[in-house]
Design an enzyme around this catalytic site. Structure first.
Site, mmCIF file in Angstrom:
data_model
loop_
_atom_site.group_PDB
_atom_site.id
_atom_site.type_symbol
_atom_site.label_atom_id
_atom_site.label_comp_id
_atom_site.label_asym_id
_atom_site.label_seq_id
_atom_site.Cartn_x
_atom_site.Cartn_y
_atom_site.Cartn_z
ATOM 1 N N ASP A 1 -0.294 -12.886 11.692
ATOM 2 C CA ASP A 1 -0.039 -12.380 10.267
ATOM 3 C C ASP A 1 1.291 -12.547 9.884
ATOM 4 O O ASP A 1 2.378 -12.330 9.451
ATOM 5 C CB ASP A 1 0.886 -11.369 11.179
ATOM 6 C CG ASP A 1 1.612 -9.407 10.738
ATOM 7 O OD1 ASP A 1 0.696 -9.409 9.907
ATOM 8 O OD2 ASP A 1 2.268 -9.428 10.760
ATOM 9 N N PHE B 1 10.868 -6.223 6.585
ATOM 10 C CA PHE B 1 9.703 -6.949 7.484
ATOM 11 C C PHE B 1 8.904 -8.237 7.345
ATOM 12 O O PHE B 1 8.491 -7.920 6.180
ATOM 13 C CB PHE B 1 8.657 -5.645 7.968
ATOM 14 C CG PHE B 1 9.440 -4.604 8.228
ATOM 15 C CD1 PHE B 1 9.530 -4.250 9.552
ATOM 16 C CD2 PHE B 1 9.429 -2.812 7.603
ATOM 17 C CE1 PHE B 1 10.083 -2.423 10.183
ATOM 18 C CE2 PHE B 1 10.016 -2.066 7.871
ATOM 19 C CZ PHE B 1 10.989 -2.154 8.555
ATOM 20 N N GLY B 2 8.812 -8.859 8.445
ATOM 21 C CA GLY B 2 7.675 -9.898 8.741
ATOM 22 C C GLY B 2 8.181 -11.441 8.714
ATOM 23 O O GLY B 2 9.370 -11.720 8.783
#
Length: 419
Positions: free
Chosen positions: A307, A325-326
């Site tokens: 991811d 996010f991330g």
């Protein structure tokens, strides 16, 4: 280019006669020429002789993001693919996270051309809807013909159930793979972390497990009605695993992935308000992590993905509520999984699944193109910023225990090494 791998341990459960055996492997002009107990180098041959060196089929990641086009400061395609190669990945599926997002055949052609002549093959996805706005289907058939291997509005859930139904029905005409991100935004609202004890204690808005599970249940009902192929990326809860297991037993063509960090970390890590741990889907509870691990081992979860999501420093070095996010993950996925699962299960996970996307599976046999990952298995260490190869440094794995190091990879008649 000729390459000789000396005394490498082959990890390949598909070839029982070679699995966990030490052999020399000679590669000539990108093709495996010989696999023998001993091979002597001759002529201009690059010899790789490293203690505890192991080799497997090249690894595959079902979901990475780079920045190009639009966010080149985060990660260019060229550097992203070099990072992938140095991290052992010889094939990656590219998410639709660029700007503009790819929603036409010409966009897919641009991405494929930008990735030409690299060791790691890039396989782009196209948007499911125009601009990823969830309102009108994009040019799915044209993008498929241009090389898109699936259709995904990256991390944007499909709110319109009828549009998902139409997409699944239409895509069957050309064996298209439809993605649906598992989040019901009417339930998740403005949540940013898992809803539970930790979110309550920290005063952070929570995302209930229900938000993921309700969307998955809806999507599976639609899939059962329409037929077709559905991919549910990055699931994170115990009930999600159960829902997908039941659907598979019914014979539905549903595939799913989990992010490597969701397999090893819980929401308890949020107590320091470190924005590196702000990911989507959020880190969940220990019970969810245990269920995900079980789902990986029994095959309910088809893929473990890095991811990989590079982000500018200013998008992370802000208050927790305002951070994006991330996390990047290509560099840390192998070490994280090997620490958790051991080498045989890790390699099985990292090498399987290309056929879901219509990508030819490589073979570790004489006469086949060399598509290989090189690594050690026993090095124990903590992941640090020095080991980040990406342009962005937003890694959830910093300080986490790792086991085994990636030495490099071989594919497309190229060799990339970390040392």
């Amino acid at each position: 280019m000729n390459i000789l791998l000396k005394s490498v341990t082959i990890v390949n459960g598909n070839t029982k006669n070679l699995h966990l055996k030490k052999r020399d492997i000679l590669i000539k002009n990108g093709v495996i020429d010989a696999i023998e107990t001993t091979i002597e180098p001759s002529g201009k041959t690059k010899v790789i002789d490293i203690k505890n060196l192991h080799v497997s089929l090249g690894w595959f990641d079902s979901g990475v993001s780079f920045g190009e086009p639009g966010y080149e400061e985060r990660e260019t395609i060229e550097n992203g693919l070099l990072t992938a190669a140095k991290s052992g990945f010889t094939d990656v599926i590219l998410n639709t996270s660029s700007y503009p997002t790819p929603d036409s055949a010409s966009d897919i052609v641009y991405l494929k051309n930008a990735a030409k002549d690299q060791l790691t093959d890039l396989h782009p996805l196209g948007n499911l809807t125009v601009k990823g706005d969830g309102e009108v289907l994009a040019e799915l058939y044209d993008m498929k013909n241009a090389g898109a291997l699936g259709f995904y509005d990256y991390k944007h859930p499909m709110a319109n159930a009828n549009l998902l139904k139409i997409a699944l029905q239409y895509a069957q005409n050309f064996d298209g793979l439809v993605f649906s991100f598992p989040l019901d935004k009417s339930i998740s609202g403005k949540g940013i972390v898992n809803e539970g004890i930790t979110s309550t204690k920290l005063g952070l808005k929570g995302i209930p497990s229900l938000a993921e599970e309700l969307q998955i249940a809806r999507d599976l009902f639609i899939l059962e009605y329409t037929g077709g192929k559905l991919f549910i990326p990055t699931i994170s809860t115990a009930s999600s695993v159960k829902l997908i297991a039941v659907a598979k037993k019914k014979g539905l063509q549903v595939f799913c992935s989990a992010a490597a960090h969701n397999l090893v970390m819980t929401d308890s890590t949020l107590e320091d308000f470190d924005t590196q741990y702000k990911v989507m889907p959020p880190l969940r509870t220990a019970a969810d992590v245990k269920a995900l691990q079980k789902g990986v081992k029994n095959g309910t979860i088809d893929f473990v993905t890095s991811d990989h999501t590079p982000l500018n420093i200013e998008l992370k070095h802000v208050e927790f509520d305002n951070a994006d996010f991330g996390s990047i993950g290509l560099e840390s996925t192998f070490g994280m999984l090997n620490e958790l699962l051991g080498i045989e299960d890790t390699i099985e996970l990292l090498t399987k699944g290309r056929s879901v996307f219509g990508i030819k599976e490589p073979e570790l046999t004489v006469g086949q193109p060399a598509n290989l990952s090189l690594f050690t298995t026993d090095d124990a260490y903590e992941f640090s910023e020095d080991q980040i190869l990406s342009s962005s440094k937003n890694s959830i794995a910093i300080g986490k225990p790792m086991k085994g190091k990636v030495i490099g990879s071989i594919a497309n008649n190229q060799l990339v090494l970390n040392k």
